[in-house]
Motif scaffolding. Structure first.
Motif, PDB file in Angstrom:
ATOM      1  N   VAL A 254       0.823  -1.215   0.000  1.00 36.39           N
ATOM      2  CA  VAL A 254       0.000   0.000   0.000  1.00 36.39           C
ATOM      3  C   VAL A 254       0.855   1.262   0.000  1.00 36.39           C
ATOM      4  CG1 VAL A 254      -2.156  -0.901   0.926  1.00 36.39           C
ATOM      5  CG2 VAL A 254      -0.258  -0.466   2.487  1.00 36.39           C
ATOM      6  N   ALA A 255       2.141   1.085  -0.363  1.00 35.27           N
ATOM      7  CA  ALA A 255       3.066   2.218  -0.453  1.00 35.27           C
ATOM      8  C   ALA A 255       2.995   3.091   0.789  1.00 35.27           C
ATOM      9  CB  ALA A 255       2.795   3.036  -1.709  1.00 35.27           C
ATOM     10  N   GLY A 256       3.115   2.435   1.935  1.00 32.23           N
ATOM     11  CA  GLY A 256       3.073   3.152   3.202  1.00 32.23           C
ATOM     12  C   GLY A 256       4.446   3.606   3.647  1.00 32.23           C
ATOM     13  N   THR A 257       4.480   4.179   4.833  1.00 38.73           N
ATOM     14  CA  THR A 257       5.731   4.698   5.397  1.00 38.73           C
ATOM     15  C   THR A 257       6.113   3.890   6.622  1.00 38.73           C
ATOM     16  OG1 THR A 257       5.227   6.938   4.641  1.00 38.73           O
ATOM     17  CG2 THR A 257       6.870   6.720   6.387  1.00 38.73           C
ATOM     18  N   HIS A 258       7.353   3.377   6.610  1.00 42.54           N
ATOM     19  CA  HIS A 258       7.924   2.713   7.777  1.00 42.54           C
ATOM     20  C   HIS A 258       8.566   3.772   8.674  1.00 42.54           C
ATOM     21  CE1 HIS A 258       7.909  -1.387   5.885  1.00 42.54           C
ATOM     22  NE2 HIS A 258       8.145  -0.713   4.775  1.00 42.54           N
ATOM     23  N   VAL A 259       8.116   3.864   9.909  1.00 41.68           N
ATOM     24  CA  VAL A 259       8.754   4.765  10.863  1.00 41.68           C
ATOM     25  C   VAL A 259       9.612   3.902  11.780  1.00 41.68           C
ATOM     26  CG1 VAL A 259       8.421   6.472  12.676  1.00 41.68           C
ATOM     27  CG2 VAL A 259       6.819   6.368  10.753  1.00 41.68           C
ATOM     28  N   CYS A 260      10.920   3.998  11.605  1.00 42.98           N
ATOM     29  CA  CYS A 260      11.847   3.152  12.362  1.00 42.98           C
ATOM     30  C   CYS A 260      11.973   3.647  13.798  1.00 42.98           C
ATOM     31  CB  CYS A 260      13.219   3.130  11.694  1.00 42.98           C
ATOM     32  SG  CYS A 260      13.244   2.254  10.117  1.00 42.98           S
ATOM     33  N   LEU A 261      12.233   2.702  14.683  1.00 41.91           N
ATOM     34  CA  LEU A 261      12.386   3.023  16.101  1.00 41.91           C
ATOM     35  C   LEU A 261      13.509   2.142  16.640  1.00 41.91           C
ATOM     36  CD1 LEU A 261      11.148   4.641  18.502  1.00 41.91           C
ATOM     37  CD2 LEU A 261       9.735   2.627  18.952  1.00 41.91           C
ATOM     38  N   ARG A 262      14.659   2.749  16.830  1.00 43.53           N
ATOM     39  CA  ARG A 262      15.817   1.976  17.254  1.00 43.53           C
ATOM     40  C   ARG A 262      15.633   1.418  18.662  1.00 43.53           C
ATOM     41  NH1 ARG A 262      21.133   1.589  15.449  1.00 43.53           N
ATOM     42  NH2 ARG A 262      22.461   0.654  17.026  1.00 43.53           N
ATOM     43  N   TRP A 263      15.112   2.238  19.568  1.00 46.58           N
ATOM     44  CA  TRP A 263      14.863   1.803  20.939  1.00 46.58           C
ATOM     45  C   TRP A 263      13.426   2.142  21.312  1.00 46.58           C
ATOM     46  CZ3 TRP A 263      19.211   5.407  20.612  1.00 46.58           C
ATOM     47  CH2 TRP A 263      20.449   4.749  20.485  1.00 46.58           C
ATOM     48  N   VAL A 264      12.798   1.233  22.012  1.00 42.51           N
ATOM     49  CA  VAL A 264      11.430   1.459  22.467  1.00 42.51           C
ATOM     50  C   VAL A 264      11.481   2.319  23.731  1.00 42.51           C
ATOM     51  CG1 VAL A 264       9.332   0.391  23.344  1.00 42.51           C
ATOM     52  CG2 VAL A 264      10.572  -0.668  21.448  1.00 42.51           C
ATOM     53  N   ARG A 265      11.163   3.592  23.570  1.00 39.04           N
ATOM     54  CA  ARG A 265      11.145   4.545  24.682  1.00 39.04           C
ATOM     55  C   ARG A 265       9.823   5.313  24.613  1.00 39.04           C
ATOM     56  NH1 ARG A 265      14.925   1.720  25.310  1.00 39.04           N
ATOM     57  NH2 ARG A 265      17.131   2.269  25.643  1.00 39.04           N
ATOM     58  N   PRO A 266       9.182   5.584  25.754  1.00 43.69           N
ATOM     59  CA  PRO A 266       7.864   6.235  25.712  1.00 43.69           C
ATOM     60  C   PRO A 266       7.864   7.581  25.009  1.00 43.69           C
ATOM     61  CG  PRO A 266       8.752   6.159  27.963  1.00 43.69           C
ATOM     62  CD  PRO A 266       9.601   5.276  27.124  1.00 43.69           C
ATOM     63  N   GLN A 267       8.857   8.426  25.313  1.00 43.88           N
ATOM     64  CA  GLN A 267       8.904   9.754  24.693  1.00 43.88           C
ATOM     65  C   GLN A 267       9.009   9.637  23.174  1.00 43.88           C
ATOM     66  OE1 GLN A 267       9.936  13.202  26.567  1.00 43.88           O
ATOM     67  NE2 GLN A 267       8.720  13.769  24.774  1.00 43.88           N
ATOM     68  N   SER A 268       9.901   8.746  22.707  1.00 48.14           N
ATOM     69  CA  SER A 268      10.088   8.576  21.264  1.00 48.14           C
ATOM     70  C   SER A 268       8.812   8.085  20.602  1.00 48.14           C
ATOM     71  CB  SER A 268      11.230   7.593  20.991  1.00 48.14           C
ATOM     72  OG  SER A 268      12.444   8.060  21.521  1.00 48.14           O
ATOM     73  N   MET A 269       8.151   7.115  21.243  1.00 48.27           N
ATOM     74  CA  MET A 269       6.937   6.571  20.645  1.00 48.27           C
ATOM     75  C   MET A 269       5.849   7.624  20.540  1.00 48.27           C
ATOM     76  SD  MET A 269       6.490   2.621  21.868  1.00 48.27           S
ATOM     77  CE  MET A 269       6.563   2.907  23.635  1.00 48.27           C
ATOM     78  N   TRP A 270       5.592   8.345  21.634  1.00 49.19           N
ATOM     79  CA  TRP A 270       4.536   9.366  21.601  1.00 49.19           C
ATOM     80  C   TRP A 270       4.857  10.455  20.573  1.00 49.19           C
ATOM     81  CZ3 TRP A 270      -0.252   9.177  23.086  1.00 49.19           C
ATOM     82  CH2 TRP A 270      -0.630   8.333  24.143  1.00 49.19           C
ATOM     83  N   ASP A 271       6.117  10.890  20.520  1.00 50.21           N
ATOM     84  CA  ASP A 271       6.493  11.941  19.580  1.00 50.21           C
ATOM     85  C   ASP A 271       6.334  11.480  18.132  1.00 50.21           C
ATOM     86  OD1 ASP A 271       7.039  13.690  21.619  1.00 50.21           O
ATOM     87  OD2 ASP A 271       9.216  13.421  21.552  1.00 50.21           O
TER      88      ASP A 271
END
Length: 544
Positions: A251-268
């Protein structure tokens, strides 16, 4: 014409005009053709469009081919959720080789076993994991070409273990590399290792056909519209990220990479990148919900959250709904490409009392569209159990999204496919409406934070301590992790050891996440034949 053949069989053979092997590699090629400028990958400040994603995957394939990598060779990767992991899911199979993604939380001994068992030819490893990989390579028999990845967005100072740098390696490849679909869609595409209930883990082999079909089924199950934005909280090493590295290209979507699972990073990232979908274990829900108030963000739209493992309690589901997430429960195993069962929610259930809704949500559900059959059968007779919601049987699968089998293990493969079904080892019931619900795990696997932990493996470590006379490990319910290992231990006569000391001993001899979080010293309940009664311990663990 052959008079013995039907007209439907005469002159209607497969040819290049009417047949192509099914492979998820075609999804990226199409996305690059149709949406070349659409952002495919977000990583820190990096933005990579589909034209570039496809080009870099071909360059990776080209460079691997120059090293002699080809059909059925194994390329192992030790990477977190970073762009090279996505590139590997396309670039490695473009050479017709097999991608082996390793769990980044494993200890050196298990990693070494996997490298040897897989006959690893090339290893791509992140410098963050240099210490454990250096030890693993010193133990392993194989001597792969080592390629080090240095993350430009989140630099790591781990030592380089090889002579090749990932970025230089990719850039040296031909952007027009002439790859082709597999010779046979049944050809192996990836290798994933189970946690292993006894001894060493088993290598689960996926084929191109299954990956293609499960990837499409994810899109259907998740009701993904064109151009979704997917946040990578689920490790891509886990069942190839449930095949979502391939799904998003459909579906030609966007992968948003996340090197470390951290609450601030996820919410942002969820707020700033307008994330529409994510998958994760219950620990991800806990991490989001328990974040400090100042880290949480208001979301513009409801986010679809797909979770597996133990079903979350109703209080968590309600809190997630309030926070802006719609949670859907999935179920599967490594042997079925990740999720193959979904708790397909019916709109008329919304009118049920909350207690009854919670009962519905606790069920694992019905088969994916790509799965041919899902049954709860008597493991001896293979007869279906009554659909009464109470009669126990074994959950079994059949269809195109079941693994090829276990690598170099014909006995285990034969056992798993006995009677023409894949035997999951999970015990459950069938409800009158056709929804299944798990009741126990015959393999005694503990699912903690989405990771499978073998109770037998933990017990083996406990037995190595001289103070331990007998030990049994069961799952203890945990609000944050879903489940954690709980050890019940009988001490040898005259021995004296504390809970903390025994947990520390376990951490020295295995990956930390597998070590018990709780130790109870007691006399173990046993049958008349001396077998430990784990069902009694499970009940006791629930009360702790």
């Amino acid at each position: 014409m052959d008079a013995g053949l039907s007209p439907f069989e005469q002159g209607l053979d497969k040819n290049t005009a009417n047949y192509a092997a099914l492979s998820p590699l075609s999804f990226l090629a199409r996305a690059a053709d149709v949406f070349p400028e659409k952002i495919a990958i977000v990583h820190g400040n990096q933005r990579t469009d589909y034209r570039t994603f496809y080009r870099r995957s071909r360059q990776l394939a080209s460079s691997l081919s120059k090293l002699g990598i080809g059909k059925n060779d194994t390329v192992s990767v030790m990477l977190s959720n970073v762009p090279p992991m996505l590139e590997a899911h396309y670039g490695v199979p473009m050479t017709k080789a097999v991608l082996h993604s390793m769990n980044t939380r494993l200890d050196a001994a298990v990693i070494a076993f996997q490298l040897d068992h897989a006959d690893c030819k090339v290893l791509i490893t992140d410098r963050e994991y240099a210490p454990v990989m250096k030890e693993a390579l010193s133990i392993a028999t194989v001597n792969p070409v080592v390629i080090d990845y240095s993350d430009p967005e989140f630099p790591q100072d781990g030592e380089r273990l090889g002579t090749l740098d990932y970025e230089d390696f990719v850039q040296s490849g031909d952007p027009g590399f002439d790859w082709s679909l597999p010779d046979d869609e049944w050809d192996a595409i990836t290798l994933n290792y189970t946690s292993g209930t006894t001894g060493n883990p088993k290598g689960v082999v996926y084929h191109h056909r299954g990956a293609y079909l499960l990837a499409q089924a994810n899109v259907i199950t998740a009701s993904m519209a064109k151009h979704p934005v997917y946040l990578w909280t689920l490790p891509m090493f886990h069942c190839n990220g449930w095949c979502f590295p391939w799904s998003i290209s459909i579906v030609a979507g966007t992968h948003v990479c996340l090197r470390w699972v951290r609450p601030q990073s996820m919410w942002d990232l969820i707020a700033d990148e307008s994330v529409t979908h994510l998958c994760g274990a219950p620990i991800i829900m806990s991490t989001l919900l328990n974040a400090p108030a100042e880290q949480k963000r208001d979301l513009e739209r409801e986010v679809e959250f797909f979770t597996a493992a133990a079903p979350p309690p109703e209080s968590v589901l309600a809190a997630m709904k309030t926070a802006g997430f719609n949670v859907t429960h999935l179920y599967g195993l490594t042997e079925v490409y990740g999720p193959a069962v979904v708790n397909d929610w019916k709109s008329d259930w919304d009118a049920l009392p909350l207690e009854q809704q919670a009962q519905k949500k606790a069920r694992q559900g019905v088969r994916y569209v790509a799965l041919e059959d899902l049954k709860v059968l008597d493991p001896e007779t293979l007869d279906p159990v009554p659909a009464d919601g109470t009669t126990l049987g074994e959950v079994m699968f059949r269809g195109n999204v079941v693994m090829k089998g276990y690598l170099k293990n014909p006995d285990a493969t034969s056992d798993a496919f006995q009677g023409g079904w894949f035997h999951s080892g999970d015990l459950g019931v069938m409800h009158p409406d056709g929804y299944i619900q798990l009741k126990d795990r015959s393999k005694d696997i503990i699912i903690s934070g989405g990771e499978n932990i073998s109770s037998i493996e933990v017990e083996d470590v406990l037995y190595k301590h001289p103070a331990v006379q007998a030990a049994a490990v069961v799952a203890r319910p945990d609000e944050k992790w879903g489940e954690t290992p709980c050890a019940f231990v009988e001490l040898a006569a005259g021995s004296d050891i504390t809970e903390a000391e025994l947990i520390a001993f376990c951490r020295e001899h295995m990956a930390n996440f597998k070590a018990p979080r709780t130790v109870v010293f007691c006399e173990l309940p046993k049958t008349s034949t001396g077998k430990i009664q784990k069902f009694a311990l499970r009940e006791q663990a629930k009360q702790l």
